[in-house]
Design an enzyme around this catalytic site. Structure first.
Site, PDB file in Angstrom:
ATOM      1  N   SER A   1      14.294  71.376   6.418  1.00 19.13           N
ATOM      2  CA  SER A   1      13.012  70.816   5.985  1.00 19.13           C
ATOM      3  C   SER A   1      12.077  70.609   7.167  1.00 19.13           C
ATOM      4  CB  SER A   1      13.266  69.461   5.287  1.00 19.13           C
ATOM      5  OG  SER A   1      12.064  68.767   5.108  1.00 19.13           O
TER       6      SER A   1
ATOM      7  N   TYR B   1      17.409  60.809   5.649  1.00 18.61           N
ATOM      8  CA  TYR B   1      17.374  62.147   5.021  1.00 18.61           C
ATOM      9  C   TYR B   1      16.978  63.188   6.070  1.00 18.61           C
ATOM     10  CZ  TYR B   1      15.226  66.211   2.981  1.00 18.61           C
ATOM     11  OH  TYR B   1      14.869  67.511   2.728  1.00 18.61           O
TER      12      TYR B   1
ATOM     13  N   LYS C   1      19.167  66.527   8.081  1.00 18.44           N
ATOM     14  CA  LYS C   1      18.755  67.928   8.242  1.00 18.44           C
ATOM     15  C   LYS C   1      18.850  68.321   9.723  1.00 18.44           C
ATOM     16  CE  LYS C   1      18.051  68.805   3.969  1.00 18.44           C
ATOM     17  NZ  LYS C   1      19.016  69.680   3.266  1.00 18.44           N
TER      18      LYS C   1
END
Ligand code: WQD
Length: 340
Positions: free
Chosen positions: A126, A151, A155
């Site tokens: 992302s 989050y 990644k």
């Protein structure tokens, strides 16, 4: 034709990618634990392609289950790994849930897969890894900044794990795809974004407001240093994004390509503000959206959009669908959902 494992294949981007894989003749097997999707997505995929993908309902945290999966499916040519939790706000409140679900499962998957002769692996990453980039548009060389959420951190850690694994396992070929903001739905309205509960993302909140499921959209801040005071993002149609995965996979399967770890930004290269997205929705739907300006949302960056030259030149991929195309498809999908 090659057989591809798609983890999280009943999710938003996963399901659209399964459709494009089947359209190109790939055999697909899906693992999904249905924690953030519905089994009806499998019917939607089948309705579009006429081919029902193999589907196994289990959680990648189930190490034994994963081992047995690879014993049953010993002819997998590539993996596209979507399965992960992805709500930024939730990750701040539930960090351990995110580290367990997004990191442990990646490790278990790689542990099972690294013993295979050729391991072609596409990782769903992302643009959040860039945080607020110093320079726009953002290239793949932009520095990865300290994550703004657990989050985003999962990644970043995921990419580091893959780099380390590639370093000692030459048979691993890995591509990490850094998505900007995926939106829209398949033109058939058989599949689309299925936010379970109150949508965190802008576009499903817009369409749910317009259909009457939500009273009003809150625009989180209109005092940002942008042309109209609202945040800018690179909204990419999910079908364009799905097609990029197939192209990246074909690149991995082409034995000539020997790079072991590559990163590509997947965006349109154009930034759109929240107000421009609202105007696009009103233009394509003919609806007047009910919205108000509200406080800024913690963790939001001001402006993010991709430099897509590397994906354009090295993958030979470029987004084709416009913001209006995406908003039109999202609205058609919302109207379809409201009739179910
Ligand atoms: C977009 C803009 C909000 C909702 C996140 C993740 C990213 C990816 C996509 C997983 C922002 C504004 C939103 C609302 C609003 N997730 N907004 N009112 O935060 O850019 O990206 O989701 O892969 O990794 O970081 O997307 O859609 O939440 O917000 O004004 O009700 O819309 O402030 O400016 P975001 P978003």
């Amino acid at each position: 034709m090659a057989k591809i494992l798609v983890t999280g294949g009943l999710g938003f981007i996963g399901s659209h990618t399964v459709v494009e894989l089947q359209n190109k003749g790939f055999e697909v097997v899906i693992i999904d634990n249905l924690s953030n999707s519905l089994i009806s997505v499998l019917e939607g995929i089948t309705a579009i392609t006429g081919k029902k993908p193999e589907f196994e309902n289990f959680d990648l945290k189930n190490k034994q289950g994963l081992k047995e999966f690879f014993e049953r499916h010993n002819n997998i040519d590539g993996v596209i790994h979507f399965a992960a939790s992805k709500a930024v706000g939730e990750s701040v409140n539930e960090p351990l849930l995110y580290y367990e679900n997004n990191i442990n499962t990646l490790v278990y998957l790689l542990q099972e897969y690294k013993n295979r002769y050729i391991a072609n692996f596409i990782f769903s990453s992302s643009c959040t890894v860039y945080g607020q980039a110093d320079t726009l548009p953002i290239t793949e060389e932009a520095p990865v900044k300290p994550a703004l959420s657990p989050y985003g951190n999962t990644k970043q850690i995921g990419e580091e794990i893959l780099k380390d694994v590639c370093h000692v396992n030459p048979q691993f070929n890995v591509v990490s795809l850094r998505y900007f903001n995926p939106i829209g739905a398949h033109e058939s309205s058989q599949i689309g974004e299925l936010p379970l509960g109150v949508p965190q993302n802008l576009v499903p909140f817009i369409t749910q407001t317009a259909i009457g499921k939500r009273n009003e959209l809150s625009v989180f801040g209109n005092d940002y240093p942008t042309h109209d005071g609202t945040c800018i993002r690179d909204y990419i149609h999910v079908v364009d994004l799905a097609k990029a995965h197939v192209i990246a996979l074909e690149r991995l399967l082409d034995k000539q390509n020997k790079k072991d770890f590559e990163i590509f930004n997947l965006g349109t290269g154009t930034g759109s503000s929240v107000l421009e997205v609202i105007k696009s929705f009103e233009r394509v739907s003919g609806e007047k959206l009910n919205y108000k300006f509200a406080q800024r949302r913690a963790g939001d960056v001001v402006s993010v959009y991709a430099d897509t030259k590397k994906a354009n030149l090295e993958l030979g991929w470029k987004s084709k669908l416009t913001l209006d195309d995406a908003m039109r498809s999202a609205w058609k999908w919302e109207q379809k959902l409201s009739k179910l």
